[in-house]
Every structure is written in C-alpha cells, then in structure tokens.
Design an enzyme around this catalytic site. Structure first.
Site, mmCIF file in Angstrom:
data_model
loop_
_atom_site.group_PDB
_atom_site.id
_atom_site.type_symbol
_atom_site.label_atom_id
_atom_site.label_comp_id
_atom_site.label_asym_id
_atom_site.label_seq_id
_atom_site.Cartn_x
_atom_site.Cartn_y
_atom_site.Cartn_z
ATOM 1 N N LYS A 198 0.822 -1.221 0.000
ATOM 2 C CA LYS A 198 0.000 0.000 0.000
ATOM 3 C C LYS A 198 0.850 1.262 0.000
ATOM 4 O O LYS A 198 0.497 2.252 -0.648
ATOM 5 C CB LYS A 198 -0.959 0.002 1.178
ATOM 6 N N THR A 199 1.976 1.242 0.726
ATOM 7 C CA THR A 199 2.825 2.435 0.765
ATOM 8 C C THR A 199 3.389 2.733 -0.613
ATOM 9 O O THR A 199 3.475 3.892 -1.039
ATOM 10 C CB THR A 199 3.962 2.243 1.781
ATOM 11 N N ASP A 221 -3.566 7.969 4.124
ATOM 12 C CA ASP A 221 -3.054 6.651 4.483
ATOM 13 C C ASP A 221 -3.742 6.163 5.759
ATOM 14 O O ASP A 221 -4.144 6.963 6.601
ATOM 15 C CB ASP A 221 -1.540 6.747 4.698
ATOM 16 N N GLN A 245 -7.723 -4.389 9.435
ATOM 17 C CA GLN A 245 -6.636 -4.050 10.353
ATOM 18 C C GLN A 245 -6.993 -2.858 11.227
ATOM 19 O O GLN A 245 -6.107 -2.186 11.752
ATOM 20 C CB GLN A 245 -5.344 -3.755 9.576
ATOM 21 N N ARG A 259 1.779 -10.660 10.501
ATOM 22 C CA ARG A 259 3.121 -10.125 10.753
ATOM 23 C C ARG A 259 4.189 -11.148 10.351
ATOM 24 O O ARG A 259 5.358 -10.801 10.230
ATOM 25 C CB ARG A 259 3.328 -9.792 12.238
#
Length: 868
Positions: free
Chosen positions: A64-65, A252, A338, A684
C-alpha cells in the site's frame, strides 16, 4: 479492378482498447514511466485512477505504501497538479518521511515544495497558525504536551474546590481528549457525559480549560483539528480557499481515522462552492430514528454542521458533513481488517461507509500479498472472514505454501514461556537471526515470564512499544519497597518511595534527610529514624515519616515468619500503594494493577526475597542497543506495520484473547476488533506463525483453568498443524483439562529431550564443579531422586519437605541466594555451558562479567560457570 464500397454500406468498427494482460497492454506498459514498472495490475489501476473518489482496500503486505507514493509521483509527472496542490495525510512522522524519501527516489531528486505532506496534526497545526486570530490565538501559540495539560487541569480543579484524588486531573484530560477526537466543542458535550465527572461539572471544566488555553496562547493536540473544523464551519470563504488549493487528497491508514479527522477530511474533500451545502450525510453513528440509507434527510438537514447539534443525536453523530456537493479527487488507502485502535477513538465505520459518503467511488482491492506464505495467508483470511462488519477481500500469494500455522497447548504459562524459549534456541541453532523472531502478546503483563525465561537462557531481547516489565514505574516502585526491607541501607530505593504514595514528605524533607545522613555517615533510613525523634520537621511531616519507619520495621520483622510472596502483598496493601492505583481513574491504572499482581506471582518460583532481588538485578543489568541481534517482544497493538520471519502468538485463550474486558464493554463490535487483532498478528509473519495457549493461567491473582480461544476453531484445518510443547506435557490429560508436566515422569529421566535438560545432564555426568564435582549441573543429587514405580508413584512430599538448594530450571541456575563474594578472580579462564570459554573481566559480588571467545561479553552468576 478496385471496387469502392459505398460510404453508406461501411460497417462501423467499435473502439478498441487493449485487453488487460494482453500483448498490446504489456507492450504499452513496457514503455511507460519507470516508476510504474513492477506494479501488479491492481496496484497500477490504483495509481492511474486519478479522477473522482477512490478507496484502495490494501490487505497486509500488499504494497500500500508503494501505491500511495507512486500515485503522488504519477500525479506530478503527468502534470495534473503541482506539489503544493497535493494534500497527503499520514498518521506518523516516520511514514511521512518514508513517503518523501521514496518520492525522491522515484522522481530522481529530493521532493521539494510539498508542504502539505504530513500527519493530521502537523497539517492541522500549520493551517491553525495561518488563521490563529480566528481561534483567539496568536500565530506563535504553544502546543501543550500531556504533562502540561494535566498540570493546567489540576489548577482548574483546585479553583473549583474539587478533590483531585477522587476526580484526578489525568482522568479529566482523557475525557476532554475523547470529546475533541469526536469533534465536540464544550457546548456540544452531551449532558449525560458531562455528568460523569465531578458530579456534572465536566462540561464546565472543559469550557474553563479552553478559555484558559486562549489566555495562555496555547493549544493541545486535539485543538489542532478541532479549531480547524470550527474555522471551516464559521468561515466558508477560508474553507473554499483550501478546497481550491488542494486538487488531490490522499489519505493513508484511513481505517484508523477518528470522528474529528473524518470531519476535517470531508470538509476539505468537497469541491469548492459559493453556496452552503444543504444535504448533510450522517457520519457513522447516525441520529436516532434516521436511517441513512432511506433517503430521509428531514431530521439531518441544515446548513453546514449545525443540524447535528440538536437534541436527539447520538454521541458519534454530533457533527455532519455535506455529501451531495461534488467531491474532488480523494484517494483513501486502508484495510478494514486491520482496524484495531477503536479503544483510542478510531472508527472502522469511516472506511465501511466510504461508498456512501462519496457516491460513485471506485473501490480497488489489493489482495496479492508479498510478505507471507500461503498457509499463513489462508489461516488469516479464514479467521477474518468470520467478521460481519467488513468490505471483504481474500489475501493470496504466488509464493510457496510454506509451513503450516502451528497450534501448541501447554500446561501453564510458565511451560508456555519455556517451550517458546526452547523453540527460539532451536531456530537460532538453525541459523535464524534473533532480529527475525517476535513474540506478540495480547496484554503487557504476559511479557514478564518471557523476560525472565530469556534472562535464564541468556537470550537477548528487546521490548518494543514500551518499557520492559521490570522497568515499568509501578514495578520499580514495588521493588523499591522490597529492596529497603531487604537492605535498609539502600538509599536509592528509600528515596524513591518515601513519598509514594504521597505522604506530605516533599523535597525539603528528603534534602534534610540527605544532609543528616551525610553528616553522620549513615543511610537515609537510619537518618529518618533519628530525625523523627527531633523537632527538626513539622509535626505533620514528622508523623508521616515516623509511620514509614515503623512500617518498614514491622515488615522486616514479618519477613522472618511470612512467605516472601505474602509479604510483598502485605507491603503493597499496607503502604497504600495498591489503593493509590485503585483510586486512579486513568486508562492505564487497571494495567498497572495487573502488573503488580504479576510481580507478586513471579516471586513464587524463588526461595526467598533475597534470591528474587538478585534475579531482578540480573534482569535490570542487561544491556544492549537497538542494533543488537535480539528477540522482539511486544503487544499485538504495537506490532502493526512490522514483519518478522518467525512470529510466536502466545495466550490464545478465552478471557485473554479475545479480551473479556473488551467483550463486556463493546459486545460484538469488540469481538470483531479482537478478531482483527488476531488477523494482524498472523500477517506479521513471513515464514512461520506459531500460536500457543495454556491450560492454566493466573488471572487477577488466582490460578484458573482456561478455555482455548474461540479463534482457534475459526482457523482452517487444512492450514494448521497441532504440535506438542517443547516445554513439557501439552494439552490433553484426563477430562481434557490438560496434564501436568509432572505427570510424565520420563521428563526427569535420561530420555528428557530438551536442550536445557541435556545441558544439565551432561554437566552432572562430567561430575564437574568448582569443588571437584560437589555441585550438579541440574538438580542436586539428593533432591533429584524420584521414584517412578507405578505402584508407589513419585514421592513429591518427601522432596518438598527437604530443604531446597538454589532454584534450578532445566539445569540452569536462576538465582543463588548468597551474600558471599565470588571464588573467581579477574582474568580467570572459565567455561559456561551455553556461551563456551571466556575470561573474567569484572566481579560484582557473585555476578561475573565475562568476555566469551565467541558469544562476546555477558553478565552471569558465578554458579553458572566453572574453571576451564
């Protein structure tokens, strides 16, 4: 002869667009800008869809970043906007810096002229400084931190003659912060909520606090957005300026926005218009009796936000934003799966209602995961699919399936920590870096047993997102009491707690004690005993200090006849320390009380107070920087945004995870957030995810038989493997309640397979020891003789009745209770079962600092080593 077709008979040919993934599409992509190379089709669509509202549902590990930064680069390279015309909002300064760095790499130069790329609060503060006079401030106003807020609120409480012990300033600060996060000015706080503090004075105190801030030319963090919203509402011309300025808005972590952030974005995201909006869209938590899907607008219609302030609105519908006005190019990136920060005001409904808030919005799902293996993703996706409040997506990978998610049961939390410790050692022997290993717990008090276990094993670790267990303020205070009991000459410990809880013994009293102690060359405690017999102190302070001295004398006498665990509980109760936290109404008070209970429980495995405190000194002496190779220990909430090759997830039991407190306070919404937390924990892990649960765990100071978490049954059987704990007997036993690790007597024989026991056995078989083999590497010979006869059973009674030697766990001495000096000398050559050969470089009592040939410098108790 060429025949010409009459124009009227020519069949029209439809417009052609290259097929997605076809030769033409791939060829065109190959000549596109370099920053677009490497994007998958979904990512590229998210980057190139520039017009209108866009929601990018980006699952964990889907890049996503990269999408967000590439989208900004695409806007700039296509000339759609100048850098100063892009509003890009993140949640942390670190994320903002990373975006600027990536943009610089993509565009070939440092990103300059992007003043509106930053966090909500930094951008809100910038806008507020431009228009400070409209908020009755000057442009050089000060932003108060939490301590300054609490200090100011204490002054207001004193002015109103409100008991700050019954109504703590920190509690009021939390309430005001919550109101500001929901966009509520003092006049808009529901009367029912205002009544919860100081018998209905909460609203008045909030108003007084805001007035005082103006006088001081100050604002707190909540004001940075709240005042923005008020200015935009009351001055449409200023709002219009910013709407015209920002041609593109990018956000974001949209799932973590609170109500105030949501309102701020909604105002800026409307296309500029001279007319006031007339049709509001109710934000998450609509007015009573109003169905936002029905089109009934009569009870919500008004200009701007004012309609939302009429009676009958629920707390989350205190403000509204216009939705029928045309929207500009806004792109929000987030993951509803999330959203785990509801406890601090985040509203998952903000992202769930995006299509309702922005009609015609395009939703793009990023589901291709570049982090985790197939089995981990399948388990995480199957778990989160049980949530009803979600937009829906399924993570997938083109990578290998990898190892299955493992689920391991253990007898109790001690065995759980031991098993995970052994597993980590095994991974380390297999070449895994400790930096790629993490333990994610649901509650911070779970960390204590892992920290103790790692000290015993000599495994370096770091706590992320907070102090280590024994470094927490409440634990240091409790330990200071115990240190003074153990050693009245411990001036540092006595000074720490002489006025904790507050007894009216301020700095002046402590300074007098210091002066007296220096003159007579005696400890502070003895100085206190002498001073209370004089008239040097005022009567009230003298009485308080006399009580402190008497209490320590009484506790020291009780030490001889009372178990050290019971003594610790007595000290915490009689000193008033436990009561101090019980009366504290701050959000973290309950957690501090749990930590104190965990501290008392941790003392059980030590023979006496002296042994426990020596163990603590080893824990506290552990040194290591962030760059060292170490296991990462943190809560699930702190783990968001991080990733590791190997992730351990202990404590998956009902009441702990999902948290019973969350279920009691939030019901189904709380359960779904807990499930999202489990999803975050699993994702994670890159290569291995290992879940643990214990059959027995101490909860609120009492041992309880626990039930495995409901989340375990929500995992897909095809992607999960059940394993046995390496720390002893696992889940099972009579009646399904689990077998004790003592039930399997083979564990005490030569066939016991854990590395710790093997080291102990090897040491015992060598007959090693400093005194010619007098000390066993495991249990002492006399104390370790068990009967394994089927008829007689193990004689635990006789074992318990004999005096124990120093406590040992799997062959490694935890702490040796002795005040004697070490038999070793500087530069002695020694051998340690775990670290190998080394040379003594420093001696502190029975603690040695040794420079090992391969393991580097370590601090150990001398009974861990033998002469080489």
């Amino acid at each position: 002869m060429i025949r010409m077709t009459e124009p009227s008979k020519i069949t029209s040919v439809p417009d052609h667009q290259p097929a997605a993934g076809g030769i033409a599409a791939r060829a065109r992509a190959s000549v596109g800008p370099k920053y677009l190379s490497g994007l998958n089709p979904e990512q590229r669509e998210a980057v190139e869809t520039l017009d209108g509202p866009v929601l990018v549902l980006a699952g964990a590990g889907t890049g996503k970043t990269r999408v967000l930064t590439t989208r900004i680069a695409h806007i700039l390279s296509q000339g759609r906007a100048r850098p100063a015309e892009i509003l890009s909002v993140t949640f942390t300064n670190k994320a903002a810096r990373e975006m600027k760095h990536r943009l610089g790499q993509m565009l070939g130069h440092a990103v300059e002229g992007m003043p509106w790329l930053g966090t909500f609060h930094s951008i809100g503060g910038r806008i507020l400084r431009f228009h400070a006079e409209l908020a009755q401030l000057k442009s050089n106003f000060t932003v108060l931190d939490v301590d300054d807020q609490v200090r100011l609120l204490k002054q207001l409480l004193q002015a109103e003659n409100i008991d700050d012990k019954r109504w703590p300033a920190r509690m009021l600060a939390g309430l005001i912060d919550g109101w500001k996060n929901r966009g509520l000015m003092p006049s808009q706080v529901p009367s029912g909520e205002a009544a919860t503090f100081a018998n209905g004075k909460g609203g008045k105190l909030y108003a007084s606090y805001q007035e005082r801030l103006k006088i001081l030319n100050a604002a707190d963090f909540g004001d940075l957005l709240l005042e923005n919203i008020r200015i935009f509402r009351e001055h449409p011309d200023i709002l219009r300026q910013y709407q015209q300025r920002f041609k593109f808005i990018l956000v974001d972590e949209y799932q973590d926005t609170n109500v105030a952030q949501y309102l701020w974005l909604r105002l800026l995201s409307q296309a500029p218009s001279a007319a006031k909006p007339t049709t509001p869209a109710v934000i998450p938590g609509q007015a009573e009796g109003l169905n936002p899907e029905s089109g009934d607008e009569s009870s919500a219609r008004d200009s701007g936000f004012d309609a939302a302030h009429r009676p009958g609105m629920t707390e989350r519908a205190a403000l509204t934003a216009a939705s029928n006005a045309p929207t500009k190019n806004i792109c929000c990136v987030g993951d509803d799966d999330q959203s785990i920060y509801g406890w601090r005001g985040a509203e998952v409904d903000n992202i769930l209602r995006f299509e309702h808030d922005f009609p015609g919005a395009k939703v793009i799902r990023l589901e291709r995961n570049y982090r985790s293996t197939g089995h981990i993703l399948a388990a995480a996706s199957h778990l989160i699919a049980h949530n009803e409040g979600r937009l829906g997506k399924t993570l997938r990978t083109e990578d290998e399936d990898g190892e299955k998610v493992t689920v391991t049961g253990s007898w109790d939390s001690e065995e759980e920590a031991r098993g995970i410790g052994e597993e980590i050692e095994q991974l380390q022997r297999g070449g895994e870096k400790l930096n790629e290993i993490a333990i994610l717990v649901r509650a911070s008090y779970q960390m204590r047993e892992f920290e103790d276990r790692f000290v015993t094993l000599g495994l370096p670790y770091r706590v992320i997102g907070g102090p280590r267990f024994y470094e927490r303020a409440e634990i240091r205070d409790a330990l200071a009491y115990l240190r003074v009991i153990n050693s009245p000459a411990d001036d540092l410990a006595f000074e720490r707690i002489v006025n904790v809880p507050k007894r009216g013994l301020g700095d002046a009293t402590v300074q007098m004690l210091h002066d007296h102690a220096r003159k007579r060359r005696i400890p502070l405690f003895e100085a206190a005993r002498a001073v209370v017999e004089t008239d040097e102190l005022k009567p009230k302070a003298r009485g308080s200090l006399r009580d402190v001295v008497a209490q320590f004398d009484r506790w020291r006498a009780q030490r001889e006849v009372t178990a050290h665990t019971d003594l610790a509980q007595i000290v915490l109760d009689e000193s008033g320390y436990t009561e101090m936290w019980q009366k504290d109404r701050s959000a973290d008070a309950a957690g501090r009380l749990e930590n104190l209970k965990e501290l008392v429980r941790s003392m059980e495995e030590f023979e006496n107070l002296q042994g426990f405190l020596e163990h603590i000194s080893l824990v506290m002496d552990r040194e290591g920087g962030a760059e060292d190779d170490a296991v990462s220990l943190m809560t699930l909430h702190s783990a968001k945004g991080l990733e590791f090759d190997n992730v351990f997830l202990p404590g998956w039991e009902e009441g702990l995870f999902p948290s019973q407190r969350t279920l009691d306070e939030q019901g189904r919404a709380g359960l779904e957030e807990e499930r999202r937390l489990g999803h975050v924990g699993l994702t994670r892990a890159r290569r291995r995810a290992m879940i643990y649960f214990a059959t027995n765990r101490r909860i609120h100071g009492t041992w309880s038989t626990t039930i495995p978490s409901r989340f375990l049954d929500e995992l897909p059987a095809a992607n999960v493997e059940i394993t046995e704990s390496k720390g002893g007997s696992a889940w099972g036993g009579t009646g399904g309640y689990g077998a004790s690790r003592f039930d399997d007597m083979e564990a005490f024989g030569s066939s016991y397979s854990t590395p710790g026991w093997q080291r102990a056995q090897a040491n015992r078989n060598r007959g090693g020891g400093r005194n010619g083999g007098g000390r066993s590497g495991g249990f002492e010979e006399e104390a370790a003789t068990f009967s394994t006869s089927a008829s007689s059973g193990p004689d635990f009674g006789s074992f318990a009745s004999r005096r124990r030697g120093p406590l040992t766990i799997e062959g490694e001495l935890v702490a040796k209770s002795t005040g004697t000096t070490s038999e070793f000398s500087l530069d002695d050559r020694v051998f340690h079962q775990k670290f190998g050969y080394g040379r003594v470089t420093k001696i502190d009592g029975n603690k040695l600092t040794i420079a090992f040939d391969k393991a580097g410098e370590k601090k150990v108790v001398d009974s861990f080593v033998q002469r080489a």
